[in-house]
Design a protein around this motif. Structure first.
Motif, PDB file in Angstrom:
ATOM      1  N   ARG A 197      34.664  35.049  36.530  1.00  0.00           N
ATOM      2  CA  ARG A 197      35.891  35.592  37.327  1.00  0.00           C
ATOM      3  C   ARG A 197      36.918  36.177  36.311  1.00  0.00           C
ATOM      4  O   ARG A 197      37.629  37.030  36.837  1.00  0.00           O
ATOM      5  CB  ARG A 197      36.159  34.299  38.068  1.00  0.00           C
ATOM      6  N   GLY A 215      44.467  40.007  43.494  1.00  0.00           N
ATOM      7  CA  GLY A 215      44.100  38.796  44.525  1.00  0.00           C
ATOM      8  C   GLY A 215      43.664  39.410  45.737  1.00  0.00           C
ATOM      9  O   GLY A 215      42.566  38.656  46.263  1.00  0.00           O
ATOM     10  N   ILE A 220      41.706  36.190  46.351  1.00  0.00           N
ATOM     11  CA  ILE A 220      41.973  34.834  46.120  1.00  0.00           C
ATOM     12  C   ILE A 220      43.461  35.059  46.100  1.00  0.00           C
ATOM     13  O   ILE A 220      44.036  36.163  46.086  1.00  0.00           O
ATOM     14  CB  ILE A 220      41.743  34.626  44.474  1.00  0.00           C
ATOM     15  N   SER A 221      44.321  34.005  45.886  1.00  0.00           N
ATOM     16  CA  SER A 221      45.853  34.083  45.828  1.00  0.00           C
ATOM     17  C   SER A 221      46.212  34.492  44.614  1.00  0.00           C
ATOM     18  O   SER A 221      45.665  34.721  43.535  1.00  0.00           O
ATOM     19  CB  SER A 221      46.417  32.688  45.987  1.00  0.00           C
ATOM     20  N   THR A 224      46.604  32.132  41.756  1.00  0.00           N
ATOM     21  CA  THR A 224      45.183  32.101  41.078  1.00  0.00           C
ATOM     22  C   THR A 224      44.755  32.878  40.075  1.00  0.00           C
ATOM     23  O   THR A 224      44.458  32.891  39.067  1.00  0.00           O
ATOM     24  CB  THR A 224      43.918  32.078  42.288  1.00  0.00           C
ATOM     25  N   THR A 227      46.860  32.264  37.055  1.00  0.00           N
ATOM     26  CA  THR A 227      46.146  31.303  36.327  1.00  0.00           C
ATOM     27  C   THR A 227      45.134  31.940  35.493  1.00  0.00           C
ATOM     28  O   THR A 227      44.974  31.512  34.379  1.00  0.00           O
ATOM     29  CB  THR A 227      45.800  30.085  37.159  1.00  0.00           C
ATOM     30  N   HIS A 228      44.502  32.728  36.127  1.00  0.00           N
ATOM     31  CA  HIS A 228      43.252  33.151  35.142  1.00  0.00           C
ATOM     32  C   HIS A 228      43.689  34.335  34.462  1.00  0.00           C
ATOM     33  O   HIS A 228      43.226  34.063  33.191  1.00  0.00           O
ATOM     34  CB  HIS A 228      42.403  34.189  36.394  1.00  0.00           C
TER      35      HIS A 228
END
Length: 254
Positions: A197, A215, A220-221, A224, A227-228
């Motif tokens: 991911r 996103g 995904i948000s 998130t 964060t990645h």
């Protein structure tokens, strides 16, 4: 001139609610910064009255952002900035014959949570790189980004970076050239393996996609995605998207 709180800005709460209800296509994820009850607060410092007018009008037309203060000189900006609370600083680094750069460093020292975007007439490589070394999260050319300051502020506020396409086209090739010149003489960094991911996110960063776009594509948000991105930075031991892409290319990840 500067506003000490939202109620003193051009729009009252009722007016902003009206703008929101009539704004075409207004939809904004609840997990992103720039909500109706908590817009991204912007301070604008530039000597050019026309530039300030263009930028402030664009930001105040959208309920996700609000201009809480403006300054036309280094002296005025220094006094007002320390008296305000804001999220993003839009600043001309040539303010007061170059004192804008010194002001930027002061803001980063005393207000580390504030994110800064340089606005400039120069697209020279050295000027751009110096701005990023000083810690800006974006670099916008005055003559090519009219109509896009809003996107830049929201992007930076939500963990991304903003750079005028003309500037990006000039500096990215030089970054890759420099990398290829040093590849044979310097050992590539060893870093923790990226997840699939994280690789997907990195590929999209290389394609120039923004946090929100990534996103949506990956379902995904934006939080998130951010964060990645942070995990990618940590694992690859880099601090910017350009560095992450550079090492990914050198390592054959993308």
């Amino acid at each position: 001139m500067y506003y000490s709180d939202q109620s003193k800005g051009p729009y009252s709460d009722a007016a902003r609610a009206k703008v929101t209800s009539t704004a075409p296509g207004y939809a904004w994820p609840s997990d992103m910064k720039g909500q109706l009850n908590e817009p991204v607060r912007v301070f604008l410092a530039d000597e050019d009255r026309h530039i300030r007018s263009v930028i402030s009008q664009e930001l105040m037309r959208d309920p996700r952002t609000i201009v809480v203060g403006q300054a036309s000189s280094y002296k005025e900006a220094r006094k007002a900035i320390l008296a305000e609370e804001f999220d993003v600083l839009l600043i001309d680094l040539s303010l007061s014959e170059g004192q804008g750069a010194a002001l930027l460093e002061q803001v980063q020292l005393k207000m580390p949570a504030v994110l800064s975007i340089a606005i400039s007439s120069s697209e020279e490589h050295d000027a751009v790189m110096d701005a990023f070394k000083k810690g800006v999260a974006g670099y916008l050319l005055k003559n090519s980004w009219f109509g896009s300051y809003l996107k830049a502020v929201l992007e930076v506020a939500n963990g991304g970076a903003a750079i005028s396409p003309i500037v990006a086209k000039k500096i990215l090739p030089r970054i890759f050239i420099k990398s290829s010149q040093t590849e044979n003489s310097l050992e590539l960094k060893k870093f923790e393996k990226l997840t699939e991911r994280e690789k997907d996110v990195l590929r999209m960063i290389a394609e120039g996609k923004r946090t929100h776009e990534i996103g949506v594509y990956l379902d995904i948000s934006a939080v998130t995605v951010s964060t990645h991105v942070k995990n990618i930075y940590r694992k690859m031991q880099v601090r910017t998207r350009a560095e992450a892409v550079r090492y990914a290319v050198m390592k054959g990840i993308i």
